[in-house]
Write an enzyme that holds these catalytic residues in place. Structure first.
Site, PDB file in Angstrom:
ATOM      1  N   ARG A   9       0.731  -1.225  -0.041  1.00 42.63           N
ATOM      2  CA  ARG A   9       0.112  -0.063  -0.058  1.00 42.63           C
ATOM      3  C   ARG A   9       0.721   1.214   0.088  1.00 42.63           C
ATOM      4  O   ARG A   9       0.620   2.455  -0.132  1.00 42.63           O
ATOM      5  CB  ARG A   9      -0.772   0.142   1.208  1.00 42.63           C
ATOM      6  CG  ARG A   9      -1.977  -1.096   1.079  1.00 42.63           C
ATOM      7  CD  ARG A   9      -2.851  -1.053   2.292  1.00 42.63           C
ATOM      8  NE  ARG A   9      -3.577  -0.069   2.319  1.00 42.63           N
ATOM      9  CZ  ARG A   9      -4.298   0.530   3.441  1.00 42.63           C
ATOM     10  NH1 ARG A   9      -4.415  -0.366   4.254  1.00 42.63           N
ATOM     11  NH2 ARG A   9      -5.087   1.590   3.417  1.00 42.63           N
ATOM     12  N   CYS A  10       2.111   1.243   0.125  1.00 36.81           N
ATOM     13  CA  CYS A  10       3.168   2.310   0.359  1.00 36.81           C
ATOM     14  C   CYS A  10       3.715   2.384  -1.177  1.00 36.81           C
ATOM     15  O   CYS A  10       4.497   1.754  -1.678  1.00 36.81           O
ATOM     16  CB  CYS A  10       4.190   2.041   1.352  1.00 36.81           C
ATOM     17  SG  CYS A  10       5.481   3.276   1.255  1.00 36.81           S
ATOM     18  N   SER A  11       3.821   3.779  -1.714  1.00 35.53           N
ATOM     19  CA  SER A  11       4.230   4.087  -2.949  1.00 35.53           C
ATOM     20  C   SER A  11       5.726   3.910  -2.886  1.00 35.53           C
ATOM     21  O   SER A  11       6.558   3.481  -3.842  1.00 35.53           O
ATOM     22  CB  SER A  11       3.811   5.399  -3.307  1.00 35.53           C
ATOM     23  OG  SER A  11       4.349   6.413  -2.503  1.00 35.53           O
ATOM     24  N   ARG A  14       6.658  -0.087  -3.059  1.00 33.01           N
ATOM     25  CA  ARG A  14       6.186  -0.299  -4.541  1.00 33.01           C
ATOM     26  C   ARG A  14       7.347   0.100  -5.307  1.00 33.01           C
ATOM     27  O   ARG A  14       7.953  -0.735  -6.173  1.00 33.01           O
ATOM     28  CB  ARG A  14       5.045   0.159  -4.945  1.00 33.01           C
ATOM     29  CG  ARG A  14       3.668  -0.698  -4.278  1.00 33.01           C
ATOM     30  CD  ARG A  14       2.413  -0.413  -5.029  1.00 33.01           C
ATOM     31  NE  ARG A  14       2.041   0.972  -5.426  1.00 33.01           N
ATOM     32  CZ  ARG A  14       1.398   2.032  -4.342  1.00 33.01           C
ATOM     33  NH1 ARG A  14       0.747   1.531  -3.384  1.00 33.01           N
ATOM     34  NH2 ARG A  14       1.367   3.356  -4.849  1.00 33.01           N
TER      35      ARG A  14
END
Length: 113
Positions: A9-11, A14
């Site tokens: 969920r963390c850019s 990712r």
């Protein structure tokens, strides 16, 4: 094998994973919120990072502000808090052998691969 403690969920997490995948590296992806590192694993990670436990804490998380902010903790207590509350662990953490980084910005991962 490179290990990434990852939160999909963390850019930043990712982005870091994408860089590792682009480099065609063998990657062990650990969803640390579902499979949090043990206290012993956290001690090893902190040793590799060369930082005190407080520097691994996400201090803007609600759980930190509501339950822990403003209190004094020993390093050992902080490690227990992090292990029991993986949402508080800064992300992503990438470990490659005897080196580790916090992938913020994600491009920092290049330094250890």
């Amino acid at each position: 094998m490179i290990t990434i403690y990852h939160n999909s969920r963390c850019s930043k997490s990712r982005g870091c994973l994408a860089i590792l995948e682009e480099q065609k590296k063998d990657i062990n992806v650990v969803n640390y919120q579902e499979n949090p590192p043990s206290e012993e694993e956290l001690k090893e990670i902190l040793k590799l990072l060369g930082i005190p436990p407080i520097d691994l804490v996400r201090k803007n998380e609600a759980i930190w502000k509501e339950q822990f902010k403003g209190k004094d903790f020993t390093d050992s207590e902080l490690i227990t808090i992090l292990s029991n509350n993986p949402k508080l662990i800064e992300r992503p953490i990438v470990v490659n052998g005897n080196k580790a980084i916090i992938g913020r910005p994600p491009e920092k991962v290049i330094d250890i691969i």
